[in-house]
Design a protein around this motif. Structure first.
Motif, PDB file in Angstrom:
ATOM      1  N   ALA A 183      29.754 -35.000  51.084  1.00 21.24           N
ATOM      2  CA  ALA A 183      30.225 -35.957  52.094  1.00 21.24           C
ATOM      3  C   ALA A 183      31.027 -35.267  53.194  1.00 21.24           C
ATOM      4  CB  ALA A 183      31.072 -37.038  51.430  1.00 21.24           C
ATOM      5  N   ILE A 184      31.947 -34.408  52.795  1.00 19.98           N
ATOM      6  CA  ILE A 184      32.796 -33.727  53.774  1.00 19.98           C
ATOM      7  C   ILE A 184      31.992 -32.744  54.617  1.00 19.98           C
ATOM      8  CG2 ILE A 184      34.725 -32.114  54.057  1.00 19.98           C
ATOM      9  CD1 ILE A 184      36.042 -33.395  51.636  1.00 19.98           C
ATOM     10  N   GLY A 185      31.121 -31.964  53.985  1.00 24.09           N
ATOM     11  CA  GLY A 185      30.336 -30.981  54.721  1.00 24.09           C
ATOM     12  C   GLY A 185      29.343 -31.599  55.670  1.00 24.09           C
ATOM     13  N   ALA A 205      31.774 -25.274  47.815  1.00 17.16           N
ATOM     14  CA  ALA A 205      30.404 -24.777  47.737  1.00 17.16           C
ATOM     15  C   ALA A 205      29.405 -25.822  48.220  1.00 17.16           C
ATOM     16  CB  ALA A 205      30.076 -24.376  46.299  1.00 17.16           C
ATOM     17  N   MET A 206      29.562 -27.058  47.778  1.00 12.42           N
ATOM     18  CA  MET A 206      28.650 -28.123  48.190  1.00 12.42           C
ATOM     19  C   MET A 206      28.806 -28.453  49.673  1.00 12.42           C
ATOM     20  SD  MET A 206      26.874 -28.751  45.564  1.00 12.42           S
ATOM     21  CE  MET A 206      27.104 -27.061  44.974  1.00 12.42           C
ATOM     22  N   SER A 207      30.021 -28.377  50.164  1.00 13.60           N
ATOM     23  CA  SER A 207      30.263 -28.627  51.581  1.00 13.60           C
ATOM     24  C   SER A 207      29.616 -27.544  52.436  1.00 13.60           C
ATOM     25  CB  SER A 207      31.772 -28.688  51.848  1.00 13.60           C
ATOM     26  OG  SER A 207      32.038 -29.049  53.178  1.00 13.60           O
ATOM     27  N   GLY A 208      29.725 -26.292  51.993  1.00 16.59           N
ATOM     28  CA  GLY A 208      29.089 -25.194  52.708  1.00 16.59           C
ATOM     29  C   GLY A 208      27.583 -25.347  52.736  1.00 16.59           C
ATOM     30  N   LEU A 209      26.997 -25.785  51.623  1.00 15.04           N
ATOM     31  CA  LEU A 209      25.555 -26.036  51.575  1.00 15.04           C
ATOM     32  C   LEU A 209      25.168 -27.140  52.545  1.00 15.04           C
ATOM     33  CD1 LEU A 209      22.749 -25.752  50.186  1.00 15.04           C
ATOM     34  CD2 LEU A 209      23.529 -27.480  48.546  1.00 15.04           C
ATOM     35  N   ALA A 210      25.985 -28.185  52.593  1.00 15.19           N
ATOM     36  CA  ALA A 210      25.688 -29.330  53.455  1.00 15.19           C
ATOM     37  C   ALA A 210      25.642 -28.935  54.927  1.00 15.19           C
ATOM     38  CB  ALA A 210      26.734 -30.431  53.244  1.00 15.19           C
ATOM     39  N   ILE A 211      26.458 -27.974  55.323  1.00 13.61           N
ATOM     40  CA  ILE A 211      26.467 -27.525  56.718  1.00 13.61           C
ATOM     41  C   ILE A 211      25.081 -27.046  57.141  1.00 13.61           C
ATOM     42  CG2 ILE A 211      27.332 -25.794  58.336  1.00 13.61           C
ATOM     43  CD1 ILE A 211      29.915 -25.745  56.810  1.00 13.61           C
ATOM     44  N   GLY A 212      24.507 -26.133  56.347  1.00 11.62           N
ATOM     45  CA  GLY A 212      23.214 -25.567  56.701  1.00 11.62           C
ATOM     46  C   GLY A 212      22.093 -26.573  56.663  1.00 11.62           C
TER      47      GLY A 212
END
Length: 229
Positions: A183-185, A205-212
């Motif tokens: 949600a945040i990413g 880690a999940m936020s970083g994935l969400a960015i890409g």
């Protein structure tokens, strides 16, 4: 003094010092309002305007910092690598969540800009606001928006997301670490991810994935949605 101001060192020194002050205030007060990036932006604007220093002079050093945006995003893959098994176990939910969040963000901007009858250049610039700045600028340039507005909107979105994102998750009782990170990413890209990393390694880690993934989805969706709407 003038010689120093006219060198790239000035922009670098101002950016680093104001950001460090923001970190200090954030740690001392424990208030989300004192987001280091927000504090840095406000103080930098204050210094430039009160000492009549033009933006071009500051950007001699500021552009050097912008150069490192790409590598900074790539390094976010490290915590993701540490949580690769968690990603494999939840990949369907993660992809659906990021896709839904990205689509909602784009459609909301299209609807609101049409509702308030904003200038086309401004409307197009706001569409990629929820993706990380380097990707957002490229999307904006391709669809004919005003890139400077995209940068401002992207930074504002990131700061707001990092400040209110964790609060909203608590308000609605969202405790799953994967869900919080996604949600945040998805909504507040790299700035939000820095906050997610503070919350926990899984969230970061999940936020970083969400960015890409959100960036890739946005690249594909925006041209199609602009044709439809």
């Amino acid at each position: 003094m003038k010689e120093l101001i006219n060198t790239p060192y000035f922009g670098l020194i101002i950016s680093i010092l104001t950001f460090e002050l923001g970190i200090y205030l954030n740690k001392k007060t424990k208030l989300s309002l004192f987001n280091p990036l927000l504090v840095s932006i406000v103080l930098t604007i204050f210094i430039l305007t009160n000492f009549n220093i033009d933006l071009e002079t500051y950007n001699k050093g500021g552009d050097l910092l912008s150069f490192f945006l790409g590598p900074a995003i790539v390094i976010l893959a490290v915590p993701l690598y540490h949580k690769i098994e968690l990603l494999k176990a939840n990949y369907k939910a993660i992809l659906i969540g990021i896709s839904a969040g990205t689509l909602t963000g784009i459609l909301t901007i299209i609807y609101l800009t049409n509702l308030f009858n904003l200038d086309l250049g401004i409307s197009l610039a706001l569409i990629p606001k929820s993706v990380t700045t380097p990707i957002g600028i490229e999307i904006c340039n391709q669809i004919g928006g005003i890139s400077s507005i995209t940068v401002a909107a992207s930074i504002t979105t990131g700061i707001l997301g990092s400040v209110i994102g964790p609060f909203i998750c608590k308000l609605f009782g969202i405790k799953n670490k994967v869900a919080v990170g996604v949600a945040i990413g998805t909504s507040s890209h790299a700035v939000g991810t820095s906050r997610a990393i503070e919350i926990g390694e899984t969230e970061g880690a999940m936020s970083g994935l969400a960015i890409g993934i959100a960036g890739l989805i946005t690249v594909f969706l925006v041209p199609i949605l602009l044709i439809i709407f």
